[in-house]
Write a protein that holds these residues in place. Structure first.
Motif, PDB file in Angstrom:
ATOM      1  N   SER B  30    -130.719 -73.898 -75.996  1.00  0.00           N
ATOM      2  CA  SER B  30    -129.388 -74.446 -75.711  1.00  0.00           C
ATOM      3  C   SER B  30    -128.534 -73.421 -74.972  1.00  0.00           C
ATOM      4  CB  SER B  30    -128.702 -74.909 -76.993  1.00  0.00           C
ATOM      5  OG  SER B  30    -128.630 -73.861 -77.898  1.00  0.00           O
ATOM      6  N   LEU B  31    -128.876 -72.149 -75.143  1.00  0.00           N
ATOM      7  CA  LEU B  31    -128.153 -71.102 -74.423  1.00  0.00           C
ATOM      8  C   LEU B  31    -128.311 -71.292 -72.905  1.00  0.00           C
ATOM      9  CD1 LEU B  31    -126.663 -68.401 -74.790  1.00  0.00           C
ATOM     10  CD2 LEU B  31    -128.867 -67.267 -74.697  1.00  0.00           C
ATOM     11  N   GLY B  32    -129.537 -71.516 -72.463  1.00  0.00           N
ATOM     12  CA  GLY B  32    -129.788 -71.743 -71.036  1.00  0.00           C
ATOM     13  C   GLY B  32    -129.022 -72.954 -70.542  1.00  0.00           C
ATOM     14  N   LEU B  33    -129.030 -74.018 -71.365  1.00  0.00           N
ATOM     15  CA  LEU B  33    -128.307 -75.241 -70.983  1.00  0.00           C
ATOM     16  C   LEU B  33    -126.807 -74.980 -70.881  1.00  0.00           C
ATOM     17  CD1 LEU B  33    -129.866 -78.117 -73.104  1.00  0.00           C
ATOM     18  CD2 LEU B  33    -129.829 -77.907 -70.622  1.00  0.00           C
ATOM     19  N   ALA B  34    -126.299 -74.203 -71.860  1.00  0.00           N
ATOM     20  CA  ALA B  34    -124.860 -73.931 -71.891  1.00  0.00           C
ATOM     21  C   ALA B  34    -124.460 -73.093 -70.687  1.00  0.00           C
ATOM     22  CB  ALA B  34    -124.493 -73.217 -73.189  1.00  0.00           C
ATOM     23  N   PHE B  51    -139.053 -75.419 -70.029  1.00  0.00           N
ATOM     24  CA  PHE B  51    -139.549 -74.759 -71.244  1.00  0.00           C
ATOM     25  C   PHE B  51    -141.074 -74.918 -71.314  1.00  0.00           C
ATOM     26  CE2 PHE B  51    -140.702 -75.995 -75.687  1.00  0.00           C
ATOM     27  CZ  PHE B  51    -140.515 -74.777 -76.330  1.00  0.00           C
ATOM     28  N   MET B  52    -141.533 -76.146 -71.082  1.00  0.00           N
ATOM     29  CA  MET B  52    -142.974 -76.428 -71.095  1.00  0.00           C
ATOM     30  C   MET B  52    -143.680 -75.638 -69.990  1.00  0.00           C
ATOM     31  SD  MET B  52    -145.157 -78.512 -69.131  1.00  0.00           S
ATOM     32  CE  MET B  52    -144.188 -79.838 -68.441  1.00  0.00           C
ATOM     33  N   MET B  53    -143.050 -75.550 -68.819  1.00  0.00           N
ATOM     34  CA  MET B  53    -143.656 -74.791 -67.711  1.00  0.00           C
ATOM     35  C   MET B  53    -143.825 -73.320 -68.080  1.00  0.00           C
ATOM     36  SD  MET B  53    -141.755 -76.279 -64.355  1.00  0.00           S
ATOM     37  CE  MET B  53    -142.481 -75.274 -63.086  1.00  0.00           C
ATOM     38  N   PRO B  77    -141.070 -66.195 -66.947  1.00  0.00           N
ATOM     39  CA  PRO B  77    -139.679 -66.548 -66.639  1.00  0.00           C
ATOM     40  C   PRO B  77    -139.342 -66.309 -65.162  1.00  0.00           C
ATOM     41  CG  PRO B  77    -139.767 -65.271 -68.652  1.00  0.00           C
ATOM     42  CD  PRO B  77    -141.149 -65.249 -68.072  1.00  0.00           C
ATOM     43  N   LEU B  78    -139.913 -65.252 -64.569  1.00  0.00           N
ATOM     44  CA  LEU B  78    -139.629 -64.992 -63.150  1.00  0.00           C
ATOM     45  C   LEU B  78    -140.187 -66.114 -62.279  1.00  0.00           C
ATOM     46  CD1 LEU B  78    -140.299 -61.147 -62.767  1.00  0.00           C
ATOM     47  CD2 LEU B  78    -138.113 -62.358 -62.629  1.00  0.00           C
ATOM     48  N   LEU B 208    -134.471 -68.534 -68.786  1.00  0.00           N
ATOM     49  CA  LEU B 208    -134.289 -68.480 -70.245  1.00  0.00           C
ATOM     50  C   LEU B 208    -135.140 -69.553 -70.933  1.00  0.00           C
ATOM     51  CD1 LEU B 208    -130.493 -67.878 -70.928  1.00  0.00           C
ATOM     52  CD2 LEU B 208    -132.391 -66.565 -71.874  1.00  0.00           C
ATOM     53  N   ALA B 209    -135.162 -70.761 -70.338  1.00  0.00           N
ATOM     54  CA  ALA B 209    -135.985 -71.832 -70.901  1.00  0.00           C
ATOM     55  C   ALA B 209    -137.458 -71.432 -70.877  1.00  0.00           C
ATOM     56  CB  ALA B 209    -135.782 -73.130 -70.114  1.00  0.00           C
TER      57      ALA B 209
END
Lengths: 415, 294
Positions: B30-34, B51-53, B77-78, B208-209
């Motif tokens: 939710s941090l990434g979404l926020a 997130f799945m990726m 993440p990169l 982040l996801a």
């Protein structure tokens, strides 16, 4: 939603182009010799690998192997995605039967959907060949003259896997149960065996379906009950996550045993032998069981999605359609299409025999019976190659593997 | 044995701990979404797929290139963040002037496409991904058996949440970002490249996801549905916390993990719905969310 399979569509288009100039009565004669099979399963969710496109590949193989085309029977296949929802499954079934002239509904994993389809098919006097839903109610309280339950059911799974666990000393159980018709039936049937053998059920949790990904809370509850066996009354992705997280929490290292009451070979593949080794499971088909199953697997493998080996639900689709097409060829298409009950009765009257599931018979309650196999998952050291996952522990003869015909409370048998 | 509300106390403590661990995932996601909503005003429904990726890229790095967990934690993440940058540049940036709803629909569609592609390629059962050898094993806490890996996830999640909060609230870059949200034209007048900042912010949110995805890979089976299962819950977390509030998403993430954990003891059937009940109650009482600006 439902869609015509691409190959059927292309074939149809090619046929239209090729025979466009033929007189109308030839086209009518061909339509009169056409049976339509609707494969209804999960094409996009957690049971996709267990059924999904793999079932379609097996059905196409069966149509080819049956040789009915040479006998003048034309077969068309439609495929639908029920998304594991009874409302979606019911809508597609009604549409197929009422609008698209589908004669047979096939596969239908997810017991809640299968029970809904069972009712509709009976109302419309069509045929339901159920390979992948497990609830034993389909040949029990809700049995139908239009339905044949082909591959496995909760009673047989409970008796084979549950019985083996109890014999090995697992006399106290805690169930982690998927909260829908299948989970409830599997828990009920297994608990019956545990109690009959003098064991006790210490408790159960009902996990929301679908949508549960973390089972750790439930595993911790199961562990704190101090039961010797944790029974997983779930399937597909739920079983995979349960087993994986049980290994993470050291459940089996503390002496508790896991009983995966319904586990498919694709689940073992997904878990990896490192995690799955030592688990026991019951199947009515294994690709490496004998020469016939290996030959069937070799034939169908090029069409299987993602290099998956066929599992028992998919092999059951092959077997069921082989038997159906054999019956249709004998009866003639117009007679076979006229009444689902009549065709099912003819199917019941003769034994089944094909490469995937071997020899079997169909009982009056709609239960198809055959020998049932209890396997143990090999260790990584024991596995000699790709998909070499199982060693056979025991074979239960057909006559003993399933619920006795008089005990299911099926109206077809009582009358 | 001591009991609380008829439940053995050790079991309750166990559930409290498990709730915090699940909460760590909710908080991180939710941090990434926020961040994305707070800075870009985009409701990023692709977040679950991203997130799945992250989990899948970790699996691919291991399976095809032999690159293990620790490098995956950095590389995945990169890589996924870069795909986020491409999505922002080619699609999302064209919608900033339109209503929120367009961004929501676009990202929802993109998420479905990504999930469909992975499902067609890799099936639905998922791929095995093992816990790295350094983090295997478990601690016996007396009341429960605590896997080392789950402890690691909580620590990493807390550190990541804290770092993100510090960057946004305490650094010059963060102040530019916040200013650009309020008045992009003015910030641009100071010579700051606002469109690029927006792109990088989206990329960072996506990263982040993906980071959460790598953390999740050894716990859940790496499968195409893993994001879809979580994303609705995570959206509820963001709404309860207050759309765009960093602190809100972190605190509610952990809190809802715990509420869900306790529900699994007292009434497991409702554990999938309890978060939405909380959401409904919060929206009735505080429409802007617990930490949102009314």
């Amino acid at each position: 939603m439902s869609q015509f399979h691409r190959r059927a569509l292309l074939g149809g288009a090619a046929a239209t182009a090729a025979f466009g100039a033929l007189p109308a009565h030839v086209a009518r004669a061909q339509a009169a010799n056409t049976v339509r099979i609707g494969i209804l399963n999960d094409q996009s969710g957690l049971y996709r690998d267990v059924n999904g496109p793999g079932s379609v590949a097996c059905v196409r193989q069966a149509i080819q192997d049956s040789g009915v085309a040479a006998r003048g029977v034309n077969v068309e296949v439609v495929v639908g995605d029920h998304q594991n929802r009874p409302d979606v499954g019911s809508t597609i079934t009604r549409q197929w039967i009422d609008r698209d002239n589908v004669d047979v509904i096939l596969d239908v994993p997810t017991s809640s959907v299968a029970l809904a389809v069972n009712t509709i098919v009976r109302e419309r006097n069509k045929i339901f060949l159920n390979s992948s839903a497990a609830t034993s109610d389909l040949t029990g309280a809700q049995c139908s003259p239009n339905t044949i339950h082909w591959t496995y059911d909760t009673y047989m799974l409970a008796k084979s896997t549950g019985g083996a666990m109890v014999r090995a000393g697992g006399d106290t159980w805690f169930f982690i149960t998927a909260d829908y018709a299948f989970g409830h039936a599997l828990e009920r049937d297994t608990a019956g065996f545990v109690r009959a053998a003098g064991g006790r059920v210490l408790g159960q949790v009902r996990t929301p379906f679908p949508g549960t990904t973390d089972f750790s809370s439930f595993l911790v509850q199961a562990q704190s009950s101090r039961a010797k066996v944790i029974g997983l009354a779930n399937a597909g992705g739920d079983t995979i996550n349960s087993i994986k997280q049980a290994a993470e929490f050291g459940v089996t290292r503390r002496g508790t045993k896991l009983a995966a009451l319904l586990m498919f070979i694709s689940d073992v593949h997904s878990l990896g032998l490192e995690t799955a080794q030592g688990l026991v499971c019951t199947e009515s088909f294994y690709w490496d069981l004998n020469d016939r199953t290996r030959a069937f697997t070799q034939r169908v493998l090029p069409s299987m999605p993602g290099g998956l080996r066929p599992g028992m639900g998919q092999a059951g689709c092959y077997s069921a359609i082989m038997h159906y097409l054999k019956t249709v060829a004998e009866m003639g298409v117009p007679a076979a299409r006229a009444s689902g009950v009549e065709t099912v009765n003819r199917m019941k009257a003769q034994p089944t025999n094909d490469d995937a599931m071997g020899e079997g018979t169909i009982r009056p309650d709609g239960r198809r019976i055959q020998p049932v196999y209890l396997f143990e998952v090999k260790t990584p050291a024991e596995s000699r190659g790709a998909w070499d996952y199982y060693k056979l522990l025991q074979t239960t003869p057909a006559a003993e593997a399933f619920r006795p015909v008089g005990e299911g409370n099926c109206a077809l048998v009582r009358s | 044995m001591d009991e609380i509300f008829g439940i053995p106390a050790p079991l309750l403590f166990g559930q409290l701990l498990l709730g915090l661990i699940n909460g760590a995932f909710y908080a991180l996601l939710s941090l990434g979404l926020a961040v994305i909503f707070g800075m870009l005003n985009v409701i990023n429904f692709t977040h679950g797929a991203q997130f799945m990726m992250g989990a899948f890229v970790a699996w691919m790095l291991l399976h095809y290139l032999g690159i293990g967990y620790w490098w995956a934690l950095l590389l995945a993440p990169l890589i996924v963040g870069f795909t986020g940058v491409v999505i922002e540049k080619t699609m999302i940036s064209r919608l900033y002037k339109l209503d929120h709803l367009y961004g929501l629909l676009l990202t929802f569609g993109v998420g479905l496409i990504i999930e469909g592609l992975f499902r067609n390629q890799y099936g639905s059962s998922g791929m095995p991904y093992r816990i790295p050898p350094e983090l295997q094993g478990a601690w016996d806490l007396g009341f429960m058996f605590m896997p080392v890996y789950r402890g690691w996830v909580v620590i990493v999640a807390i550190v990541a949440c804290l770092a993100t909060w510090l960057v946004i609230e305490k650094t010059k870059l963060g102040s530019y970002l916040r200013a650009a949200t309020e008045n992009p034209a003015l910030v641009q007048a100071f010579g700051i490249n606002v469109p690029r900042m927006m792109t990088l912010t989206y990329g960072a949110g996506v990263a982040l996801a993906a980071f959460a995805g790598v953390l999740a890979a050894p716990i859940y089976s790496v499968n195409p549905q893993m994001g879809a299962n979580l994303i609705i819950i995570v959206f509820a977390v963001v709404v309860i916390g207050g759309m765009g509030s960093i602190l809100g998403s972190v605190v509610t993430g952990f809190a809802l993990g715990v509420i869900e954990g306790f529900t699994r003891v007292f009434y497991p059937e409702a554990s999938a719905t309890v978060i939405f009940v909380v959401m409904a109650i919060v929206l009735l009482l505080r429409p802007a969310g617990l930490f949102g600006r009314a």
